[in-house]
Structure formats: C-alpha cells, structure tokens
Design an enzyme around this catalytic site. Structure first.
Site, PDB file in Angstrom:
ATOM      1  N   TYR A  51      71.155  66.331  37.467  1.00 41.66           N
ATOM      2  CA  TYR A  51      70.491  65.104  37.011  1.00 41.66           C
ATOM      3  C   TYR A  51      69.274  65.458  36.163  1.00 41.66           C
ATOM      4  O   TYR A  51      69.087  64.969  35.057  1.00 41.66           O
ATOM      5  CB  TYR A  51      70.060  64.246  38.215  1.00 41.66           C
ATOM      6  CG  TYR A  51      68.905  63.326  37.905  1.00 41.66           C
ATOM      7  CD1 TYR A  51      69.113  62.144  37.223  1.00 41.66           C
ATOM      8  CD2 TYR A  51      67.596  63.662  38.265  1.00 41.66           C
ATOM      9  CE1 TYR A  51      68.038  61.312  36.900  1.00 41.66           C
ATOM     10  CE2 TYR A  51      66.531  62.847  37.951  1.00 41.66           C
ATOM     11  CZ  TYR A  51      66.751  61.676  37.274  1.00 41.66           C
ATOM     12  OH  TYR A  51      65.692  60.869  36.942  1.00 41.66           O
ATOM     13  N   LYS A 106      68.066  65.190  31.844  1.00 42.98           N
ATOM     14  CA  LYS A 106      66.810  64.717  31.228  1.00 42.98           C
ATOM     15  C   LYS A 106      66.277  65.780  30.264  1.00 42.98           C
ATOM     16  O   LYS A 106      65.840  65.464  29.151  1.00 42.98           O
ATOM     17  CB  LYS A 106      65.763  64.411  32.299  1.00 42.98           C
ATOM     18  CG  LYS A 106      66.162  63.301  33.262  1.00 42.98           C
ATOM     19  CD  LYS A 106      66.262  61.950  32.575  1.00 42.98           C
ATOM     20  CE  LYS A 106      66.585  60.826  33.523  1.00 42.98           C
ATOM     21  NZ  LYS A 106      66.977  59.584  32.845  1.00 42.98           N
ATOM     22  N   SER A 127      61.760  62.080  32.997  1.00 42.44           N
ATOM     23  CA  SER A 127      61.309  62.237  34.375  1.00 42.44           C
ATOM     24  C   SER A 127      60.411  63.452  34.522  1.00 42.44           C
ATOM     25  O   SER A 127      60.563  64.447  33.793  1.00 42.44           O
ATOM     26  CB  SER A 127      62.547  62.419  35.257  1.00 42.44           C
ATOM     27  OG  SER A 127      62.208  62.945  36.504  1.00 42.44           O
TER      28      SER A 127
END
Ligand code: UFG
Length: 334
Positions: A149, A153, A124
């Site tokens: 979150y 990544k 992302s």
C-alpha cells in the site's frame, strides 16, 4: 470551477466534497463504492443543500472516465480513490499495485486528453519509511515504505513527479497525510469501514458502541513516554480544508510540491484512549497486546511548509476529534 473528486464517497473524500461545495466549487464525484456507500451522497446534500454529481465508476476504466470528462468541463482533480488497508496490501500486493497505479495513470492520460492540468494527490506519511527521523520534513528522501500500500503512494508520487517534469505547465500537489480521525460535526459523515476496522479510532468507536468487545493496544513496550506508539492525529475536517488550500495553490502554480498535512504533535495510543473516555464519558474496555507487524514507534509531521505555502494549519484538538468520532459512531450504531 469544476472539480472531479475520485473516491469522493469515502471517508476523507466526502468531508472534502462538503468543504468544496461550501466554498462554491462545482463537484463531480467518481467512486466505485468498493469501500463506501451511496447514502453518503444524500448526506452531503443534507449538509450542504447541494447534491454533487455522482458517477459510480472505477477510475481505471478509461472509457467511463472519458465520459465523465466529456460531460463535464473538469478544471482540477483531487484523487482519493484507492485501496488503503496496509495489512491487506501485504497479502494482495497485485490488487493494490494494479488498482492504485492503474487508476492514477488512467486519470493522467484522460486529463491530458482533455487539457486538465491541476492534480491534488492523496499521499501518506508512510512514504517517509522507517529510516527517516521524526518530525518528518518534506525534503527528506521519501522513497521507502513498509507495505505494498505504502509503495503505491511512493510510486504514484514518482509518476506524478516525472509527469510534471515532462509537462512543465502541470501542477501536482502531493499531500502527505498523517493520521486523520474524527468526523463531521453533523454526525452524518465519518469513518465507517466495512468489516472489522484496522485503524485505531473506528475500532475504539465500535468498542464504545458495544459492537466489539475490547480494544487491543498493539504494544506497551515501545521506547515512548508511556510505552505505546505515538502518531500525529488530525481532524478530518482540517484535512479536508487542507485540500481546498492545495487547490487554491494549484490554481496559480505549476510543478510538483509535496506537503505534509499534520498537526506537528505526537499523541500516544494511551493518550487517545484516555481523551476519548474523558470527553465522551465512556469507559473503554482494552488490553495491552503484542506489537503489530510494521508499526513504527513514533512519528509526526513538521507542519511548517503547509503553513508557509498554503496558509493551512490544523485547528481542532484531540478532544474535538474524539467527540466528533463518537457523535458519528452513535448515529451509525443505532
Ligand atoms: N492501534 C492499536 N490497536 C488497534 C489499531 C491500532 O493499538 O486496534 C495502534 C497502532 O499500533 C498504531 C496506532 O494505533 O500505533 C495507529 O494505528 P492506525 O492503524 O490507526 O494508523 P497507522 O499509523 O498504522 O496507519 C496510518 C495510516 C496509513 C499509513 C500509515 C503509515 O492509516 O494509511 O499510517 O504508517 F500508511
């Protein structure tokens, strides 16, 4: 070539499965359906005429994953499965770290056991963090994020980089997505989150369908041309095609490569709302509210590497994205 698509029943996963099947790959889906519906498999079949093999498993379950690899000769993995709600991750960090990291490491262990060496990862733009100037370029330090979150990544990118260093015949492509929106032209696949949507486009679609009363635009006083945040929105089908190109690339390369998938253009919340209203001939009820914690004013991709390395570039317009998103939402709200 047989490809395992984890999270293949989800929003981006299902669109990628369609493109893979259309390109004559044999597809195996592993999805625990924690944020997806089984019906998606039927819909993929309706679109492509081929039913992908489906296993309802969590990828952190090593035994189940070994069974999938024993029953299928998997040549490559595209790994979408993971928790993805930014706000929720702030309140449930352990669940996010446990689920997202465990599933990736288990996958790598099982891939190693079965000699599978091609890995496409769903990363992302959040890995560029709040410090890098936009447009984001792949060589910028991608070691920051503003939510658990996002940190998953960053950490998974690190794990894949270290794993590839230790296994020089392995290929990992880290695809850094910007803001995927829109839906399949059939109206059968799209972004259909459980509960109240966090992301802008599914929220707009539910307001348009009369399921939610009004959209709150988070902040109208940002240092941007119209005061609302700017993002690099790209059509989910373009994104899906990007995975196909990454897979082609991985077939003949080794090593780790991070690649942005975006259009290279910034579009504001206001502009997106106006495009949606215009192309679908709908008036959206909205208000300008306070800023949302953690939102950056503006960012978009430098998309030149994807073009140079993969021969990929986005082809759909913002209008295409708005039209297809509504096409799908109309179907699901009937
Ligand atoms: N927005 C609103 N109202 C809403 C929802 C969103 O105004 O009800 C605004 C946001 O403030 C932001 C823009 O719409 O300016 C886009 O928001 P999204 O939630 O759709 O997307 P984000 O850019 O916040 O999130 C995306 C990805 C994440 C990723 C993050 C990195 O969804 O996976 O970018 O910043 F981590």
């Amino acid at each position: 070539m047989k490809v395992l698509v984890t999270g293949g029943a989800g929003y981006i996963g299902s669109h990628t499965v369609v493109e893979l099947i259309n390109a004559e790959y044999s597809v195996v889906i592993a999805d625990d359906l924690s944020n997806a519906r089984h019906e998606v498999i039927d819909r993929v079949q309706a679109i492509t005429g081929t039913r992908p093999l489906f296993y309802q498993i969590n990828c952190a379950d090593k035994r189940e994953l070994q069974t999938v690899f024993t029953r299928n000769e998997i040549d490559a993995v595209i790994h979408f499965a993971g928790f993805k709600a930014v706000g929720e991750s702030v309140h449930k960090p352990l669940q996010y770290y446990r689920n997202n990291l465990d599933s990736t490491m288990t996958l790598l262990e099982v891939m190693e056991e079965f000699g599978c060496k091609k890995f496409i990862f769903s990363s992302s733009a959040t890995v560029y963090g709040p410090e890098n100037p936009h447009p984001y370029k792949e060589e910028m330090p991608a070691i920051q994020s503003s939510s658990p979150y996002g940190w998953t990544k960053v950490m998974i990118e690190r794990i894949l980089t270290d794993y590839t260093t230790a296994h020089p015949d392995f290929c990992a492509v880290l695809l850094r997505y910007f803001n995927p929106i829109g839906a399949h032209e059939s109206g059968l696949l799209g972004d259909d989150p459980n509960g109240i949507p966090n992301n802008l486009m599914p929220y707009i679609a539910r307001v348009a369908a009369g399921q939610l009363e009004k959209l709150t635009i988070f902040g109208g006083d940002y240092p941007t041309p119209d005061g609302t945040c700017q993002r690099d929105y790209l059509h989910v089908v373009d994104l899906a095609v990007g995975h196909l190109k990454a897979l082609e690339y991985a077939k003949s390369h080794v090593g780790v490569e991070a690649i942005n998938l975006g259009t290279g253009n910034g579009v504001s919340v206001f502009e997106l709302v106006q495009a949606f209203e215009k192309v679908n001939n709908i008036k959206l009820n909205y208000i300008i509210g306070p800023r949302r914690d953690g939102d950056l004013p503006a960012f978009w991709a430098d998309a030149t590497k994807a073009k140079a390395l993969l021969g990929w570039e986005a082809t759909h317009t913002i209008e295409d994205m708005c039209e297809s998103a509504w096409g799908f939402a109309k179907n699901t709200s009937l």
